[in-house]
Design a protein around this motif. Sequence first.
Motif, PDB file in Angstrom:
ATOM      1  N   ARG A  27       4.212   5.454  -5.345  1.00  0.00           N
ATOM      2  CA  ARG A  27       4.477   5.574  -6.599  1.00  0.00           C
ATOM      3  C   ARG A  27       3.546   6.553  -7.265  1.00  0.00           C
ATOM      4  O   ARG A  27       3.771   7.308  -8.223  1.00  0.00           O
ATOM      5  CB  ARG A  27       4.077   4.177  -7.214  1.00  0.00           C
ATOM      6  CG  ARG A  27       5.325   3.083  -7.112  1.00  0.00           C
ATOM      7  CD  ARG A  27       5.052   1.795  -8.071  1.00  0.00           C
ATOM      8  NE  ARG A  27       6.096   0.918  -7.648  1.00  0.00           N
ATOM      9  CZ  ARG A  27       6.006  -0.084  -6.774  1.00  0.00           C
ATOM     10  NH1 ARG A  27       5.058  -0.294  -6.324  1.00  0.00           N
ATOM     11  NH2 ARG A  27       7.265  -0.900  -6.772  1.00  0.00           N
ATOM     12  N   SER A  28       2.270   6.476  -6.564  1.00  0.00           N
ATOM     13  CA  SER A  28       1.230   7.457  -7.145  1.00  0.00           C
ATOM     14  C   SER A  28       1.786   9.083  -7.135  1.00  0.00           C
ATOM     15  O   SER A  28       1.647   9.785  -7.843  1.00  0.00           O
ATOM     16  CB  SER A  28       0.046   7.438  -6.316  1.00  0.00           C
ATOM     17  OG  SER A  28      -1.094   8.315  -6.713  1.00  0.00           O
ATOM     18  N   ASP A  80       2.476   1.667  -3.308  1.00  0.00           N
ATOM     19  CA  ASP A  80       1.471   2.201  -4.348  1.00  0.00           C
ATOM     20  C   ASP A  80       1.110   3.803  -3.976  1.00  0.00           C
ATOM     21  O   ASP A  80       1.109   4.594  -4.856  1.00  0.00           O
ATOM     22  CB  ASP A  80      -0.128   1.433  -4.245  1.00  0.00           C
ATOM     23  CG  ASP A  80       0.026   0.155  -4.704  1.00  0.00           C
ATOM     24  OD1 ASP A  80       1.023  -0.089  -5.478  1.00  0.00           O
ATOM     25  OD2 ASP A  80      -0.789  -0.609  -4.571  1.00  0.00           O
ATOM     26  N   ARG A  95       0.689  -1.250  -0.107  1.00  0.00           N
ATOM     27  CA  ARG A  95      -0.137   0.087   0.052  1.00  0.00           C
ATOM     28  C   ARG A  95       0.843   1.292  -0.107  1.00  0.00           C
ATOM     29  O   ARG A  95       0.369   2.304  -0.850  1.00  0.00           O
ATOM     30  CB  ARG A  95      -0.881  -0.049   1.135  1.00  0.00           C
ATOM     31  CG  ARG A  95      -1.894   1.275   1.331  1.00  0.00           C
ATOM     32  CD  ARG A  95      -2.525   1.251   2.616  1.00  0.00           C
ATOM     33  NE  ARG A  95      -1.726   1.392   3.897  1.00  0.00           N
ATOM     34  CZ  ARG A  95      -1.050   2.477   4.353  1.00  0.00           C
ATOM     35  NH1 ARG A  95      -1.497   3.447   3.573  1.00  0.00           N
ATOM     36  NH2 ARG A  95      -0.558   2.120   5.242  1.00  0.00           N
TER      37      ARG A  95
END
Length: 689
Positions: free
Chosen positions: A295-296, A292, A289
């Motif tokens: 990376r976002s 992610d 999580r």
Amino acid sequence: MSAEAGPARNGGLDEHVRRVRLPADRRTPAAARALVRSVLAEANLDELLDEALLLTTELTTNAVEHARTELDIEVEADTGGLTVTVTDFAAGPVEDLVVGIRNITSDITEVAERGRGLLLVDHFASRWGTTYLPTGKGIWFRLDRHDVAPPARAATAERPATAVDPLGAGDGTPSAAAMSELMQTNPDPYADDPLPEFATELLTRLAEMVGAAGGVVRLDRGDGQGSQLLARYGRQPREGNELLQVPLAVHRPYTGQLELDAAPSAYAQPLAVLAAERLSLHLENDRLRRADVRRSAWLTFLAEASELLAQSLDVELTMALIPQLVVPRLGQWCAVHTTDEWGRLRLAASSHADESVLPQLHRVLQETGPDSIQARLRESSRSAAQVPLSGPMEGFAVPLIARGQRLGTLAVGRHHGHRHDPDEVSVLEDVARRAALAIENARIHAERRRVAHTLQQSLLPPVLPVVEGIGFAAEYVPTGGDAEVGGDFYDVVPLPDGRWLVVIGDVSGKGVQAASVTGLVRDVIRVLAGDGKPLPEVLVRLNETLVERGSGRYCTLALAAVGPGDGDQLDVSLHLAGHDRPVLLHGAGGAAFVGTGGTALGLLDSITTPTADFPLDPGDSLIFYTDGVTERRRGRELFGTERLRGSAAPLAGYSADVVAARLRATAIGFSVEAPRDDIAILVLRNDPI
């Protein structure tokens, strides 16, 4: 085919049987529990619920994790108890089988080596075993009702009277309900950071089950902060005690460990492994999580960086912006070096999180030698590869390459106590690619600007002539700033008879093609007028030239021959070829349009260019302009010719320079938008001595 006898079946009318095939999915254990729960409810065997759900969860979870095939679940209940069989379809060798009455004399650690699932089955099931088939293998267990005596044990399987059953008898032994609670403990899905509370609850349940005096869970997320205390129970584990330590099964950069200050027992290690694996599963979810989210965030950062870099077409400003994007988010310092025409690296921009360290950074970057940063930067530039930097300014350098051309290097220093992870390195490489492209685009734009400026200067007179008794002034604003070549032009040419020829024109379109036509028109006028040709003939021959050229572009012109007249007057002979009429600004006040419109050049084989002759009294001005002035827009409203005349009227008596500058400012200030067409204003004034 079965390696041993399968589960004993009690046939009869009181049997309840369910069979279902489930996918290898994380939701399979929940579906299997629901199936077992429904069968137990139908058979009135609620007393077996905790043990049945616990063992079903373990067998189905292990099958999903290790076999990774579909599962056949068979649940059979009768008056004496419950039998559950979990069959997978994974191929594998047939191993020795442990089957029959629960082997309470076997060493519990030997069972634990084959997996915690079999440990739990061996502990709670009345009987269990494994069945091998050509298509796969199945594990079954039998739970007898509490009021039903288990089958007689074989003599070899009986336990000595002095032995202690660590999992099945005696006070303090974990119950099925406690094991079920341990396995079904989950984080709060609505908490911002549920892991500390979840780890604390899991550690507390584990410590209470094994009688531990204390315990901790340590976690290092690989973010440079080192190992942190995630959960704690009881007292801090004392150094020197024989601690039970179980590493957490997490992927890098996460590392962690569960520690228990517990008395040695045969079941403490398997239960600690069970708790560590449950915690590891949720830590992996947390790692994924966070990855992610990271990376976002990186994607958002790259999008914002691209937008900022794209907004600047100035080379120096673009290079100065790059370190500001990198520091401090991606590094403690950043330096941009560009390659000059001789292949040498030149420091173009730099930044440091601590501005007081910038002088030291510059000194280090300027050092030479085989082990210096300069040498490493040259290596990165030559090899077009990432190169590590060592020493007091540790980091790495990546080349700046755009459209196959090596432009220089981007050097980034790491923060103290933190090393760039693969994601950060990838982001920095992406920033370097985008920065190189932005630098190259800025250089291309600068070259276009230089070419446009050079071409524009060749189409306009470098300076207007200084003539006794006549004042000349001009203002020119090309569309698109200084990177575009406009189609408007003006010129002042001496005539053989002593007069001066004032020219202003507008070629349709803009850019290089319009500039080529502009240059042609200007040169033809200069040649023909210099040969003493009459102005009407000049216009006719120019029209023929444009028509024969067939470029599809046309030109409007205003030509005025100006020479001495009676007294202090100037005689003006005005010829218009499709151009707007000039404004005559009287020195005593008042403004009016003069001349008669004619035919634009380059459209028709024959043209009409009416001539208007009039005197220009002392102090009078004649204002020429292009349609970039009158067609200047403010929404749907045009500046227009009448507004131009009204703006010129108050300028009576001012010099030609002031009139031209004021009219230019008035036209530009009419709208906040950039000009859509070139603006040219040429003023001649009768300036008697």
